[in-house]
Design an enzyme around this catalytic site. Structure first.
Site, mmCIF file in Angstrom:
data_model
loop_
_atom_site.group_PDB
_atom_site.id
_atom_site.type_symbol
_atom_site.label_atom_id
_atom_site.label_comp_id
_atom_site.label_asym_id
_atom_site.label_seq_id
_atom_site.Cartn_x
_atom_site.Cartn_y
_atom_site.Cartn_z
ATOM 1 N N ASN A 203 55.608 13.822 18.040
ATOM 2 C CA ASN A 203 55.753 14.853 19.087
ATOM 3 C C ASN A 203 54.399 15.099 19.756
ATOM 4 O O ASN A 203 53.418 14.438 19.427
ATOM 5 C CB ASN A 203 56.352 16.139 18.506
ATOM 6 C CG ASN A 203 55.465 16.742 17.444
ATOM 7 O OD1 ASN A 203 54.285 16.959 17.658
ATOM 8 N ND2 ASN A 203 56.037 16.993 16.274
ATOM 9 N N ASP A 272 60.575 16.791 12.457
ATOM 10 C CA ASP A 272 61.769 17.285 11.751
ATOM 11 C C ASP A 272 62.606 16.115 11.239
ATOM 12 O O ASP A 272 63.416 16.274 10.337
ATOM 13 C CB ASP A 272 62.634 18.119 12.710
ATOM 14 C CG ASP A 272 61.908 19.375 13.148
ATOM 15 O OD1 ASP A 272 61.197 19.953 12.295
ATOM 16 O OD2 ASP A 272 62.032 19.770 14.330
ATOM 17 N N PHE A 317 54.607 29.008 12.712
ATOM 18 C CA PHE A 317 54.653 28.919 14.174
ATOM 19 C C PHE A 317 56.061 28.502 14.588
ATOM 20 O O PHE A 317 56.718 27.755 13.857
ATOM 21 C CB PHE A 317 53.661 27.870 14.687
ATOM 22 C CG PHE A 317 52.294 28.425 14.953
ATOM 23 C CD1 PHE A 317 51.511 28.860 13.899
ATOM 24 C CD2 PHE A 317 51.806 28.514 16.247
ATOM 25 C CE1 PHE A 317 50.245 29.375 14.132
ATOM 26 C CE2 PHE A 317 50.542 29.017 16.497
ATOM 27 C CZ PHE A 317 49.757 29.452 15.437
ATOM 28 N N LYS A 335 62.630 31.058 6.463
ATOM 29 C CA LYS A 335 61.486 30.347 5.858
ATOM 30 C C LYS A 335 60.727 31.226 4.879
ATOM 31 O O LYS A 335 59.780 30.764 4.225
ATOM 32 C CB LYS A 335 60.530 29.875 6.952
ATOM 33 C CG LYS A 335 61.231 29.011 7.970
ATOM 34 C CD LYS A 335 60.414 27.849 8.379
ATOM 35 C CE LYS A 335 61.237 26.920 9.239
ATOM 36 N NZ LYS A 335 60.713 25.602 9.342
#
Ligand SMILES: Cc1cc2nc3c(=O)[nH]c(=O)nc-3n(C[C@H](O)[C@H](O)[C@H](O)COP(=O)(O)O)c2cc1C
Length: 397
Positions: A203, A272, A317, A335
């Protein structure tokens, strides 16, 4: 917060670089410039007067109705001697104060940063080395010279470091050490998930945000470990750096370092998804035109720490393109993080690749706060202010 910085320019070829230093420092701080007489042979005082928006002093006896060396000595938060000539270093080491630079420094209790710049043989001369040691022993900070092609044509040590490195050191010396005693783990950048020896999934995260956080945390006294994916950043810092490639590497490094950390700031964007099968040979385009690359989910790094975070602070983040705050809240809960820094990646000039970010902070027990677009370096300090609060709360509980 603006600080009072006195830049002392002495007689060396690198004096021209001091103009850039003063220009950059003046954008954030109050700056005054002192010059030796010989420094005037290399650059004019008018340049520094305009850049610092302050009178430049060279002579001890001025037209002012007060002793300016005492005035400036008291005003300063830090003296930065850049470039520091061998002659001025010798004078400072021996308490000789026959010009405005050496006199004001001798009269001041402010911090002092000395940036030697000279020919390699002059630098390595026992006299210079002993003088530098004397200054170090007295608590002055010395910034190591760079190596390279010197103005005299020699190649070696003695170059004045770039203004950015000098400013980093000034930031370090002036920063409040409120994160001392804490081990802070920061992740940054993207990961690379190999499909075959040449192709990969990745990414656009550059690692800038996490790097700024690591740098500022180090300046604020923390014991910092930065776990960073492949990047183009020019990292020359003294904190611990763990380079990783894949999200699996990052997962393992974070789990290892997290054990004795007080806090984790997960600014990285690990992939991911990763290819379900790695092909050790380059996949031939002729083999199968409809060749689908099978992917699988990677381990969620923050989630994997949920049961190990007792007494630790975790800041995550979230890069969101819609319903930024609601999605960040969901992420905070799922999370088990203490705070989420959510950024809207659809905004122009914010997020990946940019030097700026527009974010909101989402907390467990209080309302979210949104900020205007700001420099990542400034945002790093605000994130760390929040971390300092969370670490204090953790101690109370
Ligand atoms: C062309 C030229 C370049 C010089 N470059 C340096 C230098 O880079 N570093 C240094 O320590 N001295 C250098 N010197 C010597 C200093 O200018 C000299 O020692 C002077 O007395 C320093 O005075 P100050 O410390 O009061 O500024 C250079 C001299 C000349 C003529």
């Amino acid at each position: 917060m603006k600080k009072n910085i006195v830049v002392c320019v002495t007689g060396g070829i690198a004096a021209y670089k001091a103009a850039d230093l003063v220009s950059k420092l003046s954008k954030k701080h109050n700056v005054r410039v002192l010059m030796t007489r010989d420094a005037l042979q290399f650059v004019g005082s008018e340049t520094f007067k305009i850049l610092s928006k302050n009178e430049v002093y060279t002579d001890v006896f001025t037209d002012e109705d007060k002793p300016m060396h005492i005035e400036i000595a008291k005003w300063a938060d830090i003296f930065v001697v850049a470039p520091a000539s061998a002659n001025t270093i010798a004078k400072l080491a021996h308490g000789i104060c026959d010009n405005m630079v050496t006199l004001a420094i001798l009269a001041s209790k402010a911090k002092k940063l000395v940036v030697p710049a000279m020919n390699t043989v002059m630098l390595e001369n026992d006299a210079t080395q002993e003088n530098i040691k004397t200054l170090k022993d007295r608590g002055l900070d010395i910034l190591e010279s760079d190596c390279g092609l010197l103005a005299c044509g020699d190649i070696g040590k003695g170059k004045m470091p770039d203004p950015e490195r000098i400013i980093d050191r000034i930031d370090y010396l002036l920063a409040n050490k409120d994160l001392k005693k804490y081990k802070i783990l920061v992740t940054a950048g993207h990961t690379v998930e190999a499909i075959d020896p040449v192709r990969y999934i990745s990414n656009r995260s550059t690692g800038k945000m996490g790097y700024h956080i690591a740098k500022k945390a180090y300046n604020r006294g923390a014991d910092v470990t930065l776990i960073i994916g492949p990047n183009d950043l020019d990292i020359k810092d003294s904190f611990n750096i763990v380079n990783v490639v894949s999200s699996k590497d990052m997962y393992e490094a974070v789990n290892k370092e997290f054990v004795d950390a007080d806090a984790l700031i997960m600014a990285a964007a690990p992939a991911d998804f990763t290819p379900a099968n790695y092909s050790p040979e380059k996949i031939k385009k002729e083999v199968d035109e409809s060749n689908d690359i099978k992917i699988k989910k990677t381990e969620d790094i923050i989630k994997s720490l949920k049961d190990k975070k007792e007494g630790k602070v975790v800041i995550g983040f979230a890069a969101e393109s819609e319903n930024v705050i609601e999605n960040a809240k969901k992420k905070l809960v799922s999370k088990g993080a203490d705070m989420i820094v959510a950024n809207d990646i659809t905004l122009k000039g914010s997020g990946f690749k940019s030097d700026e970010n527009k974010v909101s902070f989402v907390y467990k027990n209080k309302n979210a706060t949104s900020f205007d677009l700001m420099k990542k370096s400034e945002l790093a300090d605000i994130i760390l202010d929040n971390l300092a609060e969370l670490l204090k709360d953790r101690k109370k509980n």
